[in-house]
Design a protein around this motif. Structure first.
Motif, PDB file in Angstrom:
ATOM      1  N   LYS A  97       0.845  -1.183   0.000  1.00 31.02           N
ATOM      2  CA  LYS A  97       0.000   0.000   0.000  1.00 31.02           C
ATOM      3  C   LYS A  97       0.882   1.235   0.000  1.00 31.02           C
ATOM      4  O   LYS A  97       1.851   1.307   0.757  1.00 31.02           O
ATOM      5  CB  LYS A  97      -0.934  -0.026   1.210  1.00 31.02           C
ATOM      6  CG  LYS A  97      -1.846  -1.254   1.204  1.00 31.02           C
ATOM      7  CD  LYS A  97      -2.585  -1.403   2.515  1.00 31.02           C
ATOM      8  CE  LYS A  97      -3.442  -2.665   2.480  1.00 31.02           C
ATOM      9  NZ  LYS A  97      -2.650  -3.898   2.326  1.00 31.02           N
ATOM     10  N   PRO A  98       0.556   2.226  -0.809  1.00 27.64           N
ATOM     11  CA  PRO A  98       1.438   3.391  -0.979  1.00 27.64           C
ATOM     12  C   PRO A  98       1.625   4.228   0.271  1.00 27.64           C
ATOM     13  O   PRO A  98       2.714   4.739   0.515  1.00 27.64           O
ATOM     14  CB  PRO A  98       0.724   4.192  -2.084  1.00 27.64           C
ATOM     15  CG  PRO A  98      -0.702   3.730  -2.043  1.00 27.64           C
ATOM     16  CD  PRO A  98      -0.644   2.286  -1.658  1.00 27.64           C
ATOM     17  N   ASN A  99       0.583   4.381   1.075  1.00 26.08           N
ATOM     18  CA  ASN A  99       0.677   5.297   2.214  1.00 26.08           C
ATOM     19  C   ASN A  99       0.563   4.605   3.572  1.00 26.08           C
ATOM     20  O   ASN A  99       0.358   5.251   4.591  1.00 26.08           O
ATOM     21  CB  ASN A  99      -0.425   6.355   2.115  1.00 26.08           C
ATOM     22  CG  ASN A  99      -0.291   7.189   0.854  1.00 26.08           C
ATOM     23  OD1 ASN A  99       0.818   7.579   0.483  1.00 26.08           O
ATOM     24  ND2 ASN A  99      -1.411   7.449   0.197  1.00 26.08           N
ATOM     25  N   SER A 100       0.690   3.285   3.593  1.00 33.44           N
ATOM     26  CA  SER A 100       0.616   2.581   4.865  1.00 33.44           C
ATOM     27  C   SER A 100       1.433   1.300   4.798  1.00 33.44           C
ATOM     28  O   SER A 100       1.782   0.822   3.721  1.00 33.44           O
ATOM     29  CB  SER A 100      -0.848   2.246   5.201  1.00 33.44           C
ATOM     30  OG  SER A 100      -1.408   1.403   4.213  1.00 33.44           O
ATOM     31  N   GLN A 101       1.711   0.747   5.955  1.00 37.33           N
ATOM     32  CA  GLN A 101       2.525  -0.457   6.035  1.00 37.33           C
ATOM     33  C   GLN A 101       1.723  -1.673   5.570  1.00 37.33           C
ATOM     34  O   GLN A 101       0.540  -1.810   5.864  1.00 37.33           O
ATOM     35  CB  GLN A 101       2.987  -0.655   7.487  1.00 37.33           C
ATOM     36  CG  GLN A 101       4.068  -1.698   7.659  1.00 37.33           C
ATOM     37  CD  GLN A 101       4.578  -1.723   9.102  1.00 37.33           C
ATOM     38  OE1 GLN A 101       4.144  -0.924   9.924  1.00 37.33           O
ATOM     39  NE2 GLN A 101       5.499  -2.621   9.376  1.00 37.33           N
ATOM     40  N   ARG A 180      -8.042  -2.545   9.311  1.00 32.81           N
ATOM     41  CA  ARG A 180      -6.949  -1.569   9.420  1.00 32.81           C
ATOM     42  C   ARG A 180      -5.988  -2.038  10.515  1.00 32.81           C
ATOM     43  O   ARG A 180      -6.409  -2.652  11.509  1.00 32.81           O
ATOM     44  CB  ARG A 180      -7.499  -0.184   9.756  1.00 32.81           C
ATOM     45  CG  ARG A 180      -8.472   0.382   8.730  1.00 32.81           C
ATOM     46  CD  ARG A 180      -8.778   1.845   9.049  1.00 32.81           C
ATOM     47  NE  ARG A 180      -9.228   1.995  10.425  1.00 32.81           N
ATOM     48  CZ  ARG A 180     -10.501   1.872  10.805  1.00 32.81           C
ATOM     49  NH1 ARG A 180     -11.429   1.580   9.913  1.00 32.81           N
ATOM     50  NH2 ARG A 180     -10.828   2.020  12.072  1.00 32.81           N
TER      51      ARG A 180
END
Length: 269
Positions: A97-101, A180
């Motif tokens: 994912k680009p903005n999260s782990q 999440r």
């Protein structure tokens, strides 16, 4: 597991509870007789569909945007015995994912165990794509678990991967849950376990499971129907204004009417 509102206090509930109770009671009596006949003919028969379905008929065919993803309908009583005794598979989204782990198997496994969530098996999305390509492997997976839960982010592509084995007769469609990294997994999974799925068909008729013969009392099924009808009406186009009728049925029974939009209702909508 915390109880979910049965729907009796919903302001938009339009179906008399007594009408639902009569239909449920009739269906259960019919099913009991059918099972007795079946047992006499074939005592070891299996793979019988014992679910009660809420049959929805819309006034108009829904736009295709409404038919691409399932709608999770909360029920006050689970269609399964209990999470602890029900083989359950959880599909996690391990794509970068680009903005999260990235969500890893190790993280998910540790979180599941630390929260005491009764999940039998965790499968990564990448592993699902690579290891379950053949028809035989999908059948084996299908038969290994009673409940499938899946990260909401992969729900839209699962029909392409799992195919008709899971989606042809809509018997074990994975239920979407929000996973999440910092979310409340326990609450999400409990809600998923006590939910049914509504897939709006490309026609005017669709079904959602609301009960089960064997293991559920009449009033529990009635609670589920009340909640499901209100939940369905909230997600379909035009809400109650778009609903033409509701019926209850087993897969192999007649459909018993519990709601029919009247002439006055038609004029108002």
């Amino acid at each position: 597991m915390a109880p979910i509102n049965s729907g009796d206090n919903q302001p938009n509930q339009k179906i008399p509870r007594e009408s639902i109770r009569k239909a449920v009671t009739s269906l259960l009596k019919w099913k009991k007789k059918q099972q007795q006949i079946s047992d006499q003919k074939n005592p070891i028969s299996g793979n019988i569909d014992n679910f009660i379905y809420l049959l929805l008929t819309l006034k108009k065919t829904p736009h295709k945007n409404f038919t691409t993803i399932p709608n999770k309908i909360p029920l006050p009583h689970s269609l399964h015995t209990s999470p602890e005794s029900t083989p359950t598979c959880l599909i996690i989204d391990d794509r970068p994912k680009p903005n999260s782990q990235k969500l890893t198997f190790e993280f998910a496994d540790k979180k599941i165990k630390s929260l005491g969530i009764p999940i039998s098996k965790i499968i990564k999305f990448s592993k699902l794509k690579s290891d379950y390509r053949s028809f035989e492997s999908k059948i084996e997976l299908f038969n290994s678990f009673d409940v499938f839960l899946a990260d909401r982010r992969v729900i839209g592509v699962l029909p392409e991967i799992l195919g008709k084995v899971f989606y042809g007769k809509k018997k074990k469609n994975p239920v979407p849950v929000e996973l999440r990294r910092d979310g409340d997994w326990k609450e999400e999974i409990e809600k998923g376990f006590c939910s049914s799925l509504l897939w709006l068909s490309k026609g005017s008729c669709s079904v959602v499971k609301v009960g089960r013969f064997g293991g559920m009392e009449v009033e529990e099924v009635v609670d589920n129907v009340v909640a499901a009808a209100g939940g369905v009406a909230e997600v379909v186009p035009k809400k109650w204004g778009g609903v033409k009728s509701f019926h209850l049925k087993f897969f192999d029974s007649l459909a018993l009417p519990i709601y029919q939009k009247g002439v006055k209702d038609e004029l108002k909508s």
